[in-house]
Design a protein around this motif. Structure first.
Motif, PDB file in Angstrom:
ATOM      1  N   PRO A  37       0.097  13.725 -31.326  1.00 43.68           N
ATOM      2  CA  PRO A  37      -0.330  13.816 -29.936  1.00 43.68           C
ATOM      3  C   PRO A  37       0.408  14.897 -29.147  1.00 43.68           C
ATOM      4  N   ILE A  38      -0.179  15.257 -28.016  1.00 40.47           N
ATOM      5  CA  ILE A  38       0.509  16.068 -27.010  1.00 40.47           C
ATOM      6  C   ILE A  38       0.455  15.304 -25.695  1.00 40.47           C
ATOM      7  N   ALA A  39       1.424  15.568 -24.835  1.00 42.74           N
ATOM      8  CA  ALA A  39       1.393  15.010 -23.484  1.00 42.74           C
ATOM      9  C   ALA A  39       0.601  15.948 -22.583  1.00 42.74           C
ATOM     10  N   LEU A  40      -0.121  15.364 -21.648  1.00 41.41           N
ATOM     11  CA  LEU A  40      -0.916  16.117 -20.691  1.00 41.41           C
ATOM     12  C   LEU A  40      -0.118  16.394 -19.418  1.00 41.41           C
ATOM     13  N   PRO A  41      -0.518  17.389 -18.656  1.00 40.93           N
ATOM     14  CA  PRO A  41       0.089  17.559 -17.328  1.00 40.93           C
ATOM     15  C   PRO A  41      -0.339  16.466 -16.358  1.00 40.93           C
ATOM     16  N   ASN A  42      -1.456  15.798 -16.648  1.00 37.18           N
ATOM     17  CA  ASN A  42      -1.893  14.673 -15.818  1.00 37.18           C
ATOM     18  C   ASN A  42      -0.984  13.485 -16.066  1.00 37.18           C
ATOM     19  N   ARG A  43      -0.643  12.752 -14.995  1.00 40.18           N
ATOM     20  CA  ARG A  43       0.416  11.747 -15.139  1.00 40.18           C
ATOM     21  C   ARG A  43       0.235  10.584 -14.180  1.00 40.18           C
ATOM     22  N   ILE A  44       0.978   9.541 -14.481  1.00 43.73           N
ATOM     23  CA  ILE A  44       1.219   8.446 -13.533  1.00 43.73           C
ATOM     24  C   ILE A  44       2.541   8.748 -12.827  1.00 43.73           C
ATOM     25  N   LEU A  45       2.543   8.663 -11.512  1.00 46.59           N
ATOM     26  CA  LEU A  45       3.748   8.878 -10.722  1.00 46.59           C
ATOM     27  C   LEU A  45       4.123   7.571 -10.037  1.00 46.59           C
ATOM     28  N   VAL A  46       5.361   7.130 -10.231  1.00 42.49           N
ATOM     29  CA  VAL A  46       5.868   5.924  -9.565  1.00 42.49           C
ATOM     30  C   VAL A  46       6.980   6.347  -8.619  1.00 42.49           C
ATOM     31  N   THR A  47       6.750   6.166  -7.340  1.00 36.56           N
ATOM     32  CA  THR A  47       7.763   6.407  -6.318  1.00 36.56           C
ATOM     33  C   THR A  47       8.398   5.061  -5.978  1.00 36.56           C
ATOM     34  N   ALA A  48       9.718   5.031  -5.900  1.00 35.21           N
ATOM     35  CA  ALA A  48      10.401   3.736  -5.887  1.00 35.21           C
ATOM     36  C   ALA A  48      11.588   3.717  -4.938  1.00 35.21           C
ATOM     37  N   ALA A  49      11.893   2.520  -4.461  1.00 39.06           N
ATOM     38  CA  ALA A  49      13.099   2.266  -3.673  1.00 39.06           C
ATOM     39  C   ALA A  49      13.690   0.938  -4.104  1.00 39.06           C
ATOM     40  N   ARG A  50      15.013   0.888  -4.115  1.00 44.20           N
ATOM     41  CA  ARG A  50      15.711  -0.355  -4.478  1.00 44.20           C
ATOM     42  C   ARG A  50      15.536  -1.414  -3.401  1.00 44.20           C
ATOM     43  N   ARG A  51      15.524  -2.655  -3.849  1.00 40.50           N
ATOM     44  CA  ARG A  51      15.692  -3.784  -2.941  1.00 40.50           C
ATOM     45  C   ARG A  51      16.593  -4.786  -3.642  1.00 40.50           C
ATOM     46  N   ASP A  52      17.234  -5.638  -2.903  1.00 40.31           N
ATOM     47  CA  ASP A  52      18.323  -6.454  -3.445  1.00 40.31           C
ATOM     48  C   ASP A  52      18.003  -7.945  -3.516  1.00 40.31           C
ATOM     49  N   ASP A  53      16.712  -8.281  -3.443  1.00 45.95           N
ATOM     50  CA  ASP A  53      16.364  -9.706  -3.449  1.00 45.95           C
ATOM     51  C   ASP A  53      15.736 -10.161  -4.760  1.00 45.95           C
ATOM     52  N   GLY A  54      15.782  -9.321  -5.797  1.00 50.27           N
ATOM     53  CA  GLY A  54      15.246  -9.716  -7.088  1.00 50.27           C
ATOM     54  C   GLY A  54      13.729  -9.747  -7.142  1.00 50.27           C
ATOM     55  N   ARG A  55      13.072  -9.129  -6.204  1.00 46.89           N
ATOM     56  CA  ARG A  55      11.611  -9.120  -6.164  1.00 46.89           C
ATOM     57  C   ARG A  55      11.095  -7.687  -6.284  1.00 46.89           C
ATOM     58  N   PRO A  64      -6.457  -1.707  -3.537  1.00 44.72           N
ATOM     59  CA  PRO A  64      -6.037  -2.190  -2.215  1.00 44.72           C
ATOM     60  C   PRO A  64      -4.914  -3.215  -2.307  1.00 44.72           C
ATOM     61  N   GLY A  65      -4.123  -3.293  -1.252  1.00 45.88           N
ATOM     62  CA  GLY A  65      -3.135  -4.360  -1.130  1.00 45.88           C
ATOM     63  C   GLY A  65      -1.837  -4.087  -1.859  1.00 45.88           C
ATOM     64  N   VAL A  66      -0.915  -5.036  -1.716  1.00 39.90           N
ATOM     65  CA  VAL A  66       0.395  -4.999  -2.349  1.00 39.90           C
ATOM     66  C   VAL A  66       0.567  -6.277  -3.157  1.00 39.90           C
ATOM     67  N   VAL A  67       1.015  -6.144  -4.391  1.00 39.43           N
ATOM     68  CA  VAL A  67       1.276  -7.298  -5.252  1.00 39.43           C
ATOM     69  C   VAL A  67       2.785  -7.478  -5.341  1.00 39.43           C
ATOM     70  N   GLU A  68       3.261  -8.689  -5.099  1.00 39.92           N
ATOM     71  CA  GLU A  68       4.705  -8.941  -5.103  1.00 39.92           C
ATOM     72  C   GLU A  68       5.023 -10.111  -6.017  1.00 39.92           C
ATOM     73  N   PHE A  69       6.148 -10.028  -6.714  1.00 41.10           N
ATOM     74  CA  PHE A  69       6.545 -11.092  -7.628  1.00 41.10           C
ATOM     75  C   PHE A  69       8.058 -11.065  -7.810  1.00 41.10           C
ATOM     76  N   ALA A  70       8.611 -12.205  -8.213  1.00 40.26           N
ATOM     77  CA  ALA A  70      10.045 -12.320  -8.498  1.00 40.26           C
ATOM     78  C   ALA A  70      10.288 -11.980  -9.965  1.00 40.26           C
ATOM     79  N   ILE A  71      11.284 -11.157 -10.218  1.00 40.63           N
ATOM     80  CA  ILE A  71      11.575 -10.757 -11.596  1.00 40.63           C
ATOM     81  C   ILE A  71      11.907 -11.971 -12.449  1.00 40.63           C
ATOM     82  N   ASP A  72      12.683 -12.895 -11.934  1.00 43.21           N
ATOM     83  CA  ASP A  72      13.122 -14.055 -12.720  1.00 43.21           C
ATOM     84  C   ASP A  72      11.984 -15.004 -13.057  1.00 43.21           C
ATOM     85  N   GLU A  73      10.880 -14.920 -12.339  1.00 41.07           N
ATOM     86  CA  GLU A  73       9.760 -15.837 -12.560  1.00 41.07           C
ATOM     87  C   GLU A  73       8.660 -15.238 -13.431  1.00 41.07           C
ATOM     88  N   LEU A  74       8.839 -14.003 -13.887  1.00 41.12           N
ATOM     89  CA  LEU A  74       7.811 -13.360 -14.688  1.00 41.12           C
ATOM     90  C   LEU A  74       7.673 -14.027 -16.050  1.00 41.12           C
TER      91      LEU A  74
END
Length: 375
Positions: A37-55, A64-74
Motif C-alpha cells: 500500500p501507499i498512504a494518500l494525502p487525503n486524511r482524517i484530522l483529529v483536533t484535540a484538547a485535554r480534559r481532566d474528568d476522564g470523559r 451532527p451533535g456531540v457524543v460523550e462517554f466516560a473512558i472507564d465505562e467503555l
C-alpha cells in the motif's frame, strides 16, 4: 466548523492519519500474504484538547451533535454508529494500559466516503495518536496499528486485517510499504511516480457496494477450505512453482480459482517490489493489469464500473490499471505518463456517461507520509 465553535476552548493540537490505496496484493492479507500500500494525502484530522474528568467528547464535521462517554465505562458495543471508532480507540488504549485521559475531539476528513480508502482505519489511528499525543505518550507506530486493528475487531466488530492500519501509521512519502504479513515485517520501497514523469490516478467509480459482507465472507471461507484441503496453514504456504500441482488436488472449480488468484497475486507483489527497487516503474503497469484480470476472473470481486474504468484507462494509454480495495465498488488505480493523466481521466468520464454510470471522481495520489502531529 471550528474546535472553538464546538467546545468553546482552544485546542492543544491536531493529529492526522491518512487513507490508503493498495498498489497490488489484494485479498492476500488473510492468507498471510504480501501487500504493497501507499498512504494518500487525503486524511482524517483529529483536533484535540485535554480534559481532566476522564470523559471524552467527540464531534465530527460530517455528523451532527456531540457524543460523550466516560473512558472507564467503555465496553464493546457501548458506543455505536460513527463514534464507535474513536470510542474503540480509547477503549483499546485503556485496555492495553496506556494512561490516556479525557479529551475533547473534533474529527474532520477529506477522504471520500464509501470509496474503499480505509477511512475507518484512518479514524482509529488518528484518534489513537491524538489521545496518546495529548499525554506525550510515545508508542511505536506499528504497535498503534496493531491496537487500532484490535479496536476494529473487538470493539467495532469488523473482522479486518492489519494492512490498512499499517499503511496509515507506517508509510513514508515517496515510498510504498512492503508488508509481509506472515513475517510481520515491513520495508519502504521507493515509489515516486512524479519523479519519473508518471502519475498514479486514483478514480472513485462511485458504484454502490453490493452484498459486500456475504461476498467477502464467502471468499475467505473458500481460501480457508482450500488451505485445509491442501494441508497448509494458509495459502501463502503454496509456492508459485507448486501452484499447478496444488490446483490439480482441488476438486471445486470456484475454490481452485480463488487459490490461483491468491498465489499469483503474491508473486505479482514480489515482482512489483523487484521492479520498483530497480527504478523500473513503467514495467510495474502490466502487473497492475494482470492483477485486475485475476480479481475479475478468478476472485470475481469486480463490478461493471470497475471493469469499464480499467478497460478505458488502458485503451486511453495507461501503462497499467486495476481495481484496488475490497472490490464490489470503490476505486481503480491507473499508472500513466504524467502528460496522459487528464486525457485518461477524460476518457473514463466519457465512458461512464455513455454507460449511464454515476460520474467518477479522481484523487491526486502522491505516496504520502503516515500518521503524525500537524500542529
Amino acid at each position: 466548523m471550528s474546535f472553538q465553535d464546538v467546545f468553546g476552548t482552544a485546542p492543544d493540537g491536531s493529529w492526522r492519519a491518512p487513507g490508503r490505496v493498495n498498489l497490488i496484493g489484494e485479498h492476500t492479507d488473510y492468507n498471510d500474504g504480501l501487500v504493497l500500500p501507499i498512504a494518500l494525502p487525503n486524511r482524517i484530522l483529529v483536533t484535540a484538547a485535554r480534559r481532566d474528568d476522564g470523559r471524552i467528547a467527540v464531534a465530527s464535521s460530517g455528523h451532527p451533535g456531540v457524543v460523550e462517554f466516560a473512558i472507564d465505562e467503555l465496553a464493546p458495543g457501548s458506543v455505536g454508529d460513527w463514534a464507535a471508532y474513536p470510542a474503540g480507540a480509547a477503549w483499546i488504549l485503556r485496555e492495553s494500559g496506556y494512561p490516556i485521559g479525557g479529551a475533547n475531539l473534533l474529527v474532520d476528513s477529506d477522504l471520500p466516503s464509501g470509496a474503499g480508502l480505509s477511512s475507518s482505519a484512518a479514524l482509529l489511528c488518528a484518534t489513537s495518536v491524538a489521545l496518546l499525543g495529548l499525554r506525550d505518550i510515545e508508542v511505536d507506530p506499528a504497535e498503534v496499528a496493531r491496537l487500532a486493528q484490535k479496536a476494529e475487531n473487538q470493539y467495532v466488530g469488523a473482522p479486518v486485517g492489519l494492512m490498512d492500519q499499517m499503511a496509515s501509521m507506517c508509510c513514508t512519502a515517496g515510498h510504498a510499504l512492503f508488508f509481509d504479513i506472515r513475517a510481520m515485517a515491513t520495508d519502504q520501497i521507493p515509489f515516486d511516480p512524479p519523479a519519473d514523469d508518471l502519475a498514479l490516478l486514483v478514480v472513485d467509480v462511485k458504484a454502490p457496494h453490493r452484498h459486500v459482507d456475504g461476498e467477502y465472507a464467502a471468499r475467505r471461507q473458500s481460501c480457508e477450505q482450500a488451505a485445509a484441503e491442501l494441508g497448509v496453514p494458509a495459502l501463502r504456504s503454496i509456492a508459485f512453482e507448486d501452484l499447478d500441482d496444488a490446483l490439480a488436488r482441488l476438486t471445486d472449480d470456484v475454490v481452485r480459482r480463488r487459490v490461483r488468484h491468491v498465489v499469483t497475486e503474491i508473486r505479482r507483489v514480489e515482482d512489483a517490489v523487484t521492479l520498483m527497487r530497480a527504478g523500473k516503474l513503467r514495467e510495474v503497469g502490466p502487473l497492475f493489469t494482470a492483477s485486475h484480470a485475476s480479481l475479475r476472473d478468478d476472485f470475481e470481486i469486480t463490478v461493471p464500473e470497475l471493469d469499464v474504468a480499467v478497460d478505458t484507462a488502458l485503451a486511453a494509454g495507461a501503462l497499467g490499471a486495476r481495481m484496488t480495495g475490497g472490490g464490489f465498488g470503490g476505486c481503480i488505480i491507473a499508472l500513466v505518463e504524467a502528460a496522459a493523466a487528464e486525457p485518461v481521466l477524460a476518457a473514463i468520464e466519457k465512458a461512464f456517461a455513455e454507460h449511464g454510470f454515476s460520474a467518477p471522481a479522481a484523487l491526486n495520489a502522491p505516496p504520502s507520509a503516515g500518521a503524525s502531529r500537524v500542529s
